[in-house]
Write an enzyme that holds these catalytic residues in place. Structure first.
Site, PDB file in Angstrom:
ATOM      1  N   HIS A 261      -4.947 -23.177   8.526  1.00  9.59           N
ATOM      2  CA  HIS A 261      -5.241 -21.784   8.877  1.00  9.59           C
ATOM      3  C   HIS A 261      -6.742 -21.492   8.934  1.00  9.59           C
ATOM      4  O   HIS A 261      -7.247 -21.055   9.957  1.00  9.59           O
ATOM      5  CB  HIS A 261      -4.567 -20.832   7.875  1.00  9.59           C
ATOM      6  CG  HIS A 261      -5.078 -19.428   7.951  1.00  9.59           C
ATOM      7  ND1 HIS A 261      -4.685 -18.558   8.948  1.00  9.59           N
ATOM      8  CD2 HIS A 261      -5.972 -18.755   7.181  1.00  9.59           C
ATOM      9  CE1 HIS A 261      -5.311 -17.408   8.769  1.00  9.59           C
ATOM     10  NE2 HIS A 261      -6.097 -17.493   7.716  1.00  9.59           N
ATOM     11  N   GLU A 415      -2.685   8.813   8.646  1.00  9.20           N
ATOM     12  CA  GLU A 415      -4.142   8.921   8.793  1.00  9.20           C
ATOM     13  C   GLU A 415      -4.777   7.601   9.219  1.00  9.20           C
ATOM     14  O   GLU A 415      -5.667   7.587  10.087  1.00  9.20           O
ATOM     15  CB  GLU A 415      -4.779   9.391   7.481  1.00  9.20           C
ATOM     16  CG  GLU A 415      -4.339  10.766   6.999  1.00  9.20           C
ATOM     17  CD  GLU A 415      -3.024  10.734   6.230  1.00  9.20           C
ATOM     18  OE1 GLU A 415      -2.475   9.637   5.990  1.00  9.20           O
ATOM     19  OE2 GLU A 415      -2.523  11.820   5.861  1.00  9.20           O
ATOM     20  N   HIS A 478      -6.299  16.407  -4.022  1.00  6.91           N
ATOM     21  CA  HIS A 478      -6.663  16.770  -2.651  1.00  6.91           C
ATOM     22  C   HIS A 478      -8.152  17.103  -2.488  1.00  6.91           C
ATOM     23  O   HIS A 478      -8.598  17.337  -1.370  1.00  6.91           O
ATOM     24  CB  HIS A 478      -5.840  17.982  -2.192  1.00  6.91           C
ATOM     25  CG  HIS A 478      -4.400  17.670  -1.886  1.00  6.91           C
ATOM     26  ND1 HIS A 478      -3.585  16.992  -2.757  1.00  6.91           N
ATOM     27  CD2 HIS A 478      -3.630  17.931  -0.793  1.00  6.91           C
ATOM     28  CE1 HIS A 478      -2.376  16.863  -2.216  1.00  6.91           C
ATOM     29  NE2 HIS A 478      -2.385  17.420  -1.029  1.00  6.91           N
TER      30      HIS A 478
END
Lengths: 678, 678
Positions: A261, A415, A478
């Protein structure tokens, strides 16, 4: 004898492996596994390496950006502005072949990827923009836009939440112009995906409303890959996920393991690979002539296609002169002439309003005047006030909820997806200036996308309302505290916190005119007065003296947003006590820093102590102020007025701290924080 | 006549509606819709309001935290330490009933929620911790742990990527102790979920490996709800999602609309509601006696259950004294005695190592010595070096990949989910100190969870490797610039950037001992020397003078992590030029700020210019330094050594800037940045 397609695929693989080997760093596994699909997809894509920004090109997004050796090899073979010499500089400082694809550095790289999950979400944004552009300008008799966006993604991209958000929305929006290839190689860095990723991906994508097609052998079955693309293109109302079963590091001695990888292959392994392809095992960066010609043919065909498209555009301009002029203006990257005259202007006689409401006034004023100004909200439309009156939602017409030429996007509570999609819309081109609304605090959910906006120079706009403890009762979960410090520390990002209507208009003026940096506009929930001394011109400097208490004041109060008017009140308090104060409004650090030294120094001069006032972390404010009134703890749930009082943001409380500041610096030589030793 | 259950449900609804009304702010819609399910679930939950931290309680997580009036009403009715008077103070400053539930403020609130998607991910963490705890200590004959975690979530939670990440992992881990209720009310803030959220949620969760049960009438069908819970508990290898079809604001005149989501009901509406329930429409915060008694009975039964459990624990301690003592120690929140003696200590004779490697040394040393020290990586195990040698993976035994008493968690590429799950593990209790690894830059993907760790006082640990441009070729998409500024601006968060082995040990010592703040430990990819003068004790002060050039040096260089040894080199360069420099290592601002003023001032005294040196944004550094060597742009892809040179981080380049600094401040009075006016 290998077929020309097999030869071409071996060539891609060889270039990628040699690039990683030259760098002694990088990811050979995914390029080896994905070369067949890349070859098949690019062979039928519409693009012109001589004109990589042609608006009707098909786009290719490498969401698993670590596989960029694959992408660079393709760009070299199709003769973009990238050569074998650039491949030899893979992952070296100042090369055009950085360790992950950067759209700003390399022609043909559509978006900057690497942070997992972003690319597929960018691709959703590109698909939205294409749909919107097509629906706005295509006519029944003339099609200007009909391009597809292809994306490759790995297991890592599928595990990231940002891709889930964007994929769910893509299904809802029925984006049939989006074709995603899942590199199902069952390997991630921790080894077998069985250790952490055992969900049923096809079922999940079907649940999102996608079309899922399976290609059982992505290593060799070129026909199956080609058929999958053909089938995907038949979809009329669904994006497509093609599950491409591959072997990571196909052909390598370590194929199918995570050892292949993220580390270069051993020299012997590369030799046996090349032998297997029929190549000289010692030759590096080998491109057979027939492969070069084969790809050149495709390019030549495509250039014809573009020529035809240009004829179509000319015809369009004749038949639809108004729309034609608009399309040309947008392709030229020019805003409509005189657009700024629509920006609202205020005087102190105008009533107090929340800056989110003043932002709505701007959006209403610009709606219809700037067709490329589109946006939405992460399910907070009524709180962010982001939807222009009378605008149409961007929705599949079949839903009856809007149309594809709608300008308002219902992002849902997503968001991070919104941030990455906004980057994709900007990356589409056609001058899109797109915005997204949420609470300032929840822009942080999209931190991964936001820093990519800044790194990629996407002029996207975050309408970030409820920008402080002033939101009140919703409380500390918030209320931003660290948020502005975080954003201001991101390079190439404007972080506006306007104090009144004129400053809001200025923030939008700057954000919309930007072609190279994103903007966050932090807006209040609560009402603010229209200030004496604020003008759009002043605010466009990023910082200015709003109140000039005297030519040589005792103190300067510097504030942003809702604290500017409180600081004006504090200056009045101080005056009563015989202390003169200037008040500086500093709505955007990024813009202020770009002003001349003399100008900045005139705002924040030597000899005066400077006290900054902002209802959140003081972190970073020492850049401009000697002392800070701030909140270095989390907020609280309560009425906004109570909180302002509790945290000491009243004219009286600030005046008290100003007095302490004046006394502290009395008799000391005070230097402007702007002056630096180097 | 309503049944006692109906009466109880009306009581919950009434309290919630009255609380929102008293505050004139809040969310009545979800409490009205969810009261029946809450009643049914809590009526069969195992918990003791008198001992809310009882380790074998069932947990309830309100992922849609805005519905907290519902939760507070339940806490009042079940007689937690919360009363009707507290409900009357709903959303007021310094009340125990803030606008979103805060675990630090209110007994019975398991986790702080509100930011959507976090709660369900926390619940996954709680479920992981319960499984791990049970598998570690349960014996064939004695069961100490068999609790469930219940969570309510709304459409918003389901749209967020963080919940997708955590839910996918929960399915993989077969967490049958997790029962989630999806409040399928088809309303979000933007109105009908049809505008943005039309995916098939049950199918998606089935694809994740969940059990999905449908309750068609969540408004009134109590039996169906109870049966769904019973059925869920039968699941042996799957978490359960119960799709609960409800009507938002059930019973209100505005039921089924988003008008009832986030605004108080009108007075008339409340009256008609109460009338419908058979209540006095004028009475507020009404609790019928029979309801109080009904709930008291359940509590009494539960207290009996806890008593029995305590008897079981006593029996366990007798029969399994070693494990019993360990369990008791963990329940007491004490770390194993003498654990710190396992921390590695280094001298300058030890060879240079990457701090990520030194971190692995710590993890190896503590593995087996602190059973509650568990952790994982977001699919970067081999890069983060987070897995102790010989440790067992936390995996369902049926996979053959590990066991439930394993201590190593394979998070997959899910940073945000990992952050929120870590919070849940910490919230479970039993002294879990859990860590998660990723690249420093990608901790930003989890910003939403990280700030909640800090707000909620969860002592989780981020092992954040590849912490700068020093990661080299992966380039700017992977190189943190703003990241430390962002994290340092978050209140209550330790952000360690250790410079060598002793400092790494100190960072872990502090992080593991913390009971009230999370820690980010930023670690290099590249090797660093073991420093003369570094000790664990010194580093535990957060900042200290590593090199004392003189008692009154010409300059102080203050640096972190990989730049400390370079600064030591710069000091040597300066010495050649006759300039004396102290070098200060400042591995954690948060810890340094807690030291005494005198100590801090001794490190950063008056009269000496201070130059900070860190390979990322200077933002915030003026707090401690007058001048900054930093990177205020994005990084670049290239060899680490080339990048350090290019960006000016060599002893010579720093010495040059130090000379400029010394010259600039010559003749000026220089004050320590620590001194403040107030």
């Amino acid at each position: 004898m290998p077929s020309i397609d097999e030869l071409a695929i071996s060539t891609i693989r060889g270039l990628a492996v040699d690039a990683v080997s030259a760098a002694n760093s990088g990811h050979p596994g995914a390029p080896l596994g994905l070369a067949p699909a890349a070859h098949v997809v690019w062979k039928q894509m519409k693009f012109n390496p001589q004109d990589p920004n042609w608006i009707n090109r098909d786009r290719f997004v490498l969401s698993n950006g670590h596989a960029c050796a694959l992408l660079y090899s393709l760009l070299v073979l199709f003769k973009y502005d990238l050569t074998v010499d650039d491949l030899k500089q893979f992952r070296q400082l100042n090369s055009k072949t950085p360790g992950h694809p950067e759209a700003t550095d390399t022609a043909g790289v559509e978006v900057t990827t690497g942070p997992l999950g972003q690319g597929i979400a960018n691709a959703v944004g590109i698909a939205i923009a294409q749909k919107q552009f097509a629906a706005t300008y295509n006519k029944p008799d003339i099609t200007l836009s009909d391009s597809y966006v292809y994306t490759f993604l790995g297991d890592g991209c599928l595990m990231e939440g940002v891709s889930s958000e964007a994929s769910s929305l893509a299904g809802h929006l029925q984006l049939n112009n989006l074709i995603a290839f899942w590199d199902d190689n069952r390997i991630s860095i921790d080894g077998d995906t069985a250790v952490a990723f055992t969900e049923n991906v096809p079922e999940r994508y079907r649940a999102y409303g996608w079309n899922v097609i399976e290609v059982k052998d992505g290593n060799t079955d070129l026909e199956a890959i080609a058929n999958a693309v053909k089938e995907a293109k038949k979809s009329t109302d669904k994006p497509t996920l093609i599950r491409l079963v591959t072997t990571i590091g196909y052909g390598s001695l370590q194929q199918g393991t995570h050892g292949v990888h993220g580390s270069p292959l051993k020299a012997d392994d590369i030799k046996q690979l090349k032998k297997g392809w029929g190549f000289d095992p010692e030759a590096k960066f080998f491109i057979p002539n027939e492969v070069a010609e084969y790809y050149a043919e495709h390019v030549a065909e495509n250039q014809k296609v573009q020529k035809e498209w240009e004829a179509t555009l000319a015809q369009y301009k004749q038949k639809y002169p108004k729309e034609g002029a608009e399309v040309q203006r947008r392709l030229d990257g020019k805003l409509p002439e005189g657009w700024k005259k629509h920006l609202p202007v205020y005087t102190p006689a105008d009533k107090p309003l929340a800056t989110r409401k003043l932002s709505e006034n701007v959006i209403n004023a610009l709606h219809g005047n700037i067709p490329e100004f589109i946006g939405g909200s992460a399910d907070l439309t009524g709180s962010n006030l982001t939807r222009a009156e009378g605008s149409v939602d961007f929705q599949p017409p079949s839903t009856g909820l809007g149309a594809y030429d709608g300008v308002y996007i219902r992002y849902g509570v997503r968001e991070h997806g919104m941030g990455a999609i906004m980057n994709g819309i900007a990356a589409f081109g056609a001058n899109y200036k797109n915005y997204g609304g949420t609470f300032l605090n929840f822009v942080s959910y999209a931190a991964g996308a936001l820093r990519l906006s800044a790194l990629s120079h996407h002029p996207v706009i975050w309408v970030a309302t409820h920008d402080s403890i002033g939101l009140g009762e919703d409380g500390p979960t918030h209320q931003p505290i660290e948020t502005l410090a975080h954003f201001r520390a991101i390079p190439n990002l404007s972080v506006w916190r306007p104090a009144d209507g004129n400053e809001v208009s200025a923030a939008y003026a700057a954000a919309i005119e930007s072609t190279s940096h994103p903007s966050v506009i932090a807006l209040t929930r609560q009402n603010l007065p229209q200030l004496e001394g604020s003008t759009i011109e002043n605010a466009l400097k990023g910082g200015y003296t709003l109140v000039k208490g005297s030519d040589k004041p005792d103190i300067i109060l510097v504030a942003t947003g809702s604290e500017v008017s409180i600081s004006v009140g504090a200056a009045e308090e101080l005056k009563k006590q015989g202390i003169t104060a200037n008040v500086v409004s500093l709505p955007d650090f990024f813009t202020f820093d770009k002003q001349s030294y003399d100008y900045r120094k005139s705002v924040l001069p030597d000899g005066v102590p400077i006290l900054s006032v902002e209802v959140m972390s003081s972190f970073g404010w020492s850049k401009y102020s000697h002392e800070q009134v701030s909140i270095n703890r989390f907020g609280a749930s309560g009425k906004a007025g109570d909180l302002y009082k509790f945290f000491g943001f009243t004219p009286e409380a600030i005046a008290e701290k100003a007095v302490k500041t004046v006394n502290f610096y009395k008799g000391k030589e005070v230097f402007s924080p702007l002056d630096k030793a180097f």
